[in-house]
Scaffold this motif. Structure first.
Motif, mmCIF file in Angstrom:
data_model
loop_
_atom_site.group_PDB
_atom_site.id
_atom_site.type_symbol
_atom_site.label_atom_id
_atom_site.label_comp_id
_atom_site.label_asym_id
_atom_site.label_seq_id
_atom_site.Cartn_x
_atom_site.Cartn_y
_atom_site.Cartn_z
ATOM 1 N N ALA A 45 0.835 -1.294 0.078
ATOM 2 C CA ALA A 45 0.065 -0.076 0.009
ATOM 3 C C ALA A 45 0.726 1.438 0.161
ATOM 4 C CB ALA A 45 -0.939 -0.099 1.160
ATOM 5 N N LEU A 46 1.961 1.189 0.835
ATOM 6 C CA LEU A 46 2.731 2.265 0.952
ATOM 7 C C LEU A 46 3.701 2.516 -0.652
ATOM 8 C CD1 LEU A 46 4.452 4.640 2.265
ATOM 9 C CD2 LEU A 46 6.046 2.917 3.328
ATOM 10 N N GLY A 47 3.806 1.539 -1.166
ATOM 11 C CA GLY A 47 4.404 1.690 -2.678
ATOM 12 C C GLY A 47 3.390 2.214 -3.549
ATOM 13 N N TRP A 48 2.283 1.807 -3.457
ATOM 14 C CA TRP A 48 1.297 2.459 -4.489
ATOM 15 C C TRP A 48 0.859 3.938 -4.097
ATOM 16 C CZ3 TRP A 48 0.063 1.014 -8.820
ATOM 17 C CH2 TRP A 48 0.062 -0.367 -9.079
ATOM 18 N N LEU A 49 0.968 4.304 -2.886
ATOM 19 C CA LEU A 49 0.732 5.586 -2.466
ATOM 20 C C LEU A 49 1.883 6.583 -3.104
ATOM 21 C CD1 LEU A 49 -0.684 5.309 1.268
ATOM 22 C CD2 LEU A 49 -1.853 6.062 -0.823
ATOM 23 N N VAL A 50 3.014 6.024 -2.981
ATOM 24 C CA VAL A 50 4.119 6.864 -3.214
ATOM 25 C C VAL A 50 4.068 6.729 -4.964
ATOM 26 C CG1 VAL A 50 6.767 6.691 -3.569
ATOM 27 C CG2 VAL A 50 5.791 6.175 -1.432
ATOM 28 N N VAL A 51 3.724 5.758 -5.472
ATOM 29 C CA VAL A 51 3.519 6.004 -7.054
ATOM 30 C C VAL A 51 2.539 6.989 -7.458
ATOM 31 C CG1 VAL A 51 2.779 4.801 -8.853
ATOM 32 C CG2 VAL A 51 4.337 3.717 -7.485
ATOM 33 N N VAL A 52 1.486 7.195 -6.704
ATOM 34 C CA VAL A 52 0.338 8.219 -7.088
ATOM 35 C C VAL A 52 0.813 9.442 -6.782
ATOM 36 C CG1 VAL A 52 -1.838 8.782 -6.178
ATOM 37 C CG2 VAL A 52 -1.517 6.388 -6.572
ATOM 38 N N TRP A 53 1.647 9.642 -5.764
ATOM 39 C CA TRP A 53 2.161 11.016 -5.284
ATOM 40 C C TRP A 53 3.281 11.477 -6.561
ATOM 41 C CZ3 TRP A 53 1.413 14.912 -2.212
ATOM 42 C CH2 TRP A 53 2.405 15.633 -1.671
ATOM 43 N N LEU A 54 3.859 10.644 -6.891
ATOM 44 C CA LEU A 54 4.902 11.056 -8.194
ATOM 45 C C LEU A 54 4.065 11.436 -9.291
ATOM 46 C CD1 LEU A 54 7.756 8.372 -7.406
ATOM 47 C CD2 LEU A 54 7.827 10.738 -6.714
ATOM 48 N N LEU A 55 3.111 10.492 -9.496
ATOM 49 C CA LEU A 55 2.521 10.795 -10.561
ATOM 50 C C LEU A 55 1.598 12.320 -10.436
ATOM 51 C CD1 LEU A 55 0.557 7.476 -11.407
ATOM 52 C CD2 LEU A 55 2.414 8.482 -12.721
ATOM 53 N N LEU A 56 1.078 12.732 -9.213
ATOM 54 C CA LEU A 56 0.399 13.882 -9.187
ATOM 55 C C LEU A 56 1.499 15.027 -9.512
ATOM 56 C CD1 LEU A 56 -1.581 13.153 -5.938
ATOM 57 C CD2 LEU A 56 -2.458 13.296 -8.284
ATOM 58 N N TRP A 57 2.610 14.796 -8.830
ATOM 59 C CA TRP A 57 3.538 15.812 -9.247
ATOM 60 C C TRP A 57 4.129 15.880 -10.556
ATOM 61 C CZ3 TRP A 57 5.069 19.934 -6.597
ATOM 62 C CH2 TRP A 57 4.316 20.319 -5.027
ATOM 63 N N GLY A 58 4.250 14.696 -11.107
ATOM 64 C CA GLY A 58 4.627 14.607 -12.641
ATOM 65 C C GLY A 58 6.079 14.715 -12.812
ATOM 66 N N ASP A 59 7.022 14.581 -11.491
ATOM 67 C CA ASP A 59 8.400 14.546 -11.476
ATOM 68 C C ASP A 59 8.913 13.599 -10.330
ATOM 69 O OD1 ASP A 59 11.045 15.569 -11.852
ATOM 70 O OD2 ASP A 59 10.714 16.889 -10.345
ATOM 71 N N VAL A 60 9.941 12.741 -10.990
ATOM 72 C CA VAL A 60 10.643 11.731 -10.072
ATOM 73 C C VAL A 60 11.648 12.439 -9.614
ATOM 74 C CG1 VAL A 60 11.384 9.612 -10.040
ATOM 75 C CG2 VAL A 60 9.463 10.014 -11.388
ATOM 76 N N SER A 61 11.841 12.841 -8.403
ATOM 77 C CA SER A 61 13.119 13.395 -7.653
ATOM 78 C C SER A 61 12.958 12.704 -6.199
ATOM 79 C CB SER A 61 12.964 14.948 -7.734
ATOM 80 O OG SER A 61 11.731 15.208 -6.918
ATOM 81 N N TRP A 62 14.464 12.930 -5.888
ATOM 82 C CA TRP A 62 14.496 12.348 -4.376
ATOM 83 C C TRP A 62 13.700 13.305 -3.291
ATOM 84 C CZ3 TRP A 62 16.641 8.041 -3.518
ATOM 85 C CH2 TRP A 62 17.445 7.535 -4.630
#
Length: 217
Positions: A45-62
């Motif tokens: 579940a945590l992994g999916w939440l992180v993926v959704v957060w990154l998709l919302l921002w549209g930028d994969v960064s640290w």
């Protein structure tokens, strides 16, 4: 004399090998998860939440990754949801059938809704249909509700988790036959989902008669 008996029958208190093993009822609740199973589900579940957060921002960064981990952990800690564990079996052929049928229904329903929208002077009637599912697990309830809601013209208004009932709003209902057709379509979606990702026990539940389903609370 017991010396001539097979070893499995020599003791009076030992069960015979011919006695059939008891099987759990079709609607028996799944076994309780251990600590390892809960941690695994929380990690997924945590992994999916992180993926959704990154998709919302549209930028994969640290920075976004760290923020997603912090927010995801906070959501799981302060807003815990009932655990939904996957205990089924993935079947590639049935998954392809589910995906292909979904695309076909998506196109057909979209064309139907578009035709209703451009029809001058026509006011479609809606209805709410209660559909009891045959497999009452949380996962099946959620997956069936999601697939039905993604198709234009149908929307899940409410669910009865205890009874496994979906309340579906259907657009453009002209008679009782449309209500029957809507129920059959929801049950067909459930059948395809269970055949694609359900356990063997859940697949067998699809063939229960209505009276038998009522006898399994």
């Amino acid at each position: 004399m017991t010396d001539d008996l097979p070893p499995s029958r020599a003791g009076a208190g030992e069960p015979s090998g011919d006695v059939p093993q008891a099987t759990p009822p079709p609607d028996a609740p799944p076994p309780a998860l251990g600590r390892g199973g809960r941690r695994r589900d929380q990690a997924v579940a945590l992994g999916w939440l992180v993926v959704v957060w990154l998709l919302l921002w549209g930028d994969v960064s640290w920075g976004n990754l760290l923020a997603g981990l912090v927010l995801g952990t906070a959501v799981l800690v302060f807003f815990p949801l009932p655990s939904v564990t996957f205990g089924g079996r993935l079947r590639p052929g049935a998954l392809l059938v589910l995906a292909g049928t979904f695309v076909g229904e998506l196109v057909s329903a979209s064309l139907h809704v578009a035709a209703v929208a451009v029809r001058l002077g026509y006011r479609p009637r809606g209805a709410i249909v209660a559909v009891p599912l045959r497999v009452r697990t949380d996962l099946n309830l959620a997956l069936t509700a999601e697939v039905i809601s993604l198709v234009p013209g149908t929307l899940i208004l409410d669910t009865d988790r205890a009874r496994g009932v979906l309340y579906v709003h259907v657009l453009d209902v002209r008679g009782p036959e449309d209500l029957t057709r809507s129920r059959e379509r929801v049950l067909a979606v459930e059948r395809r989902i269970v055949r694609a990702v359900g356990s063997p026990t859940e697949v067998r539940q699809l063939d229960l008669e209505p009276v038998e389903r009522r006898n399994h609370p």
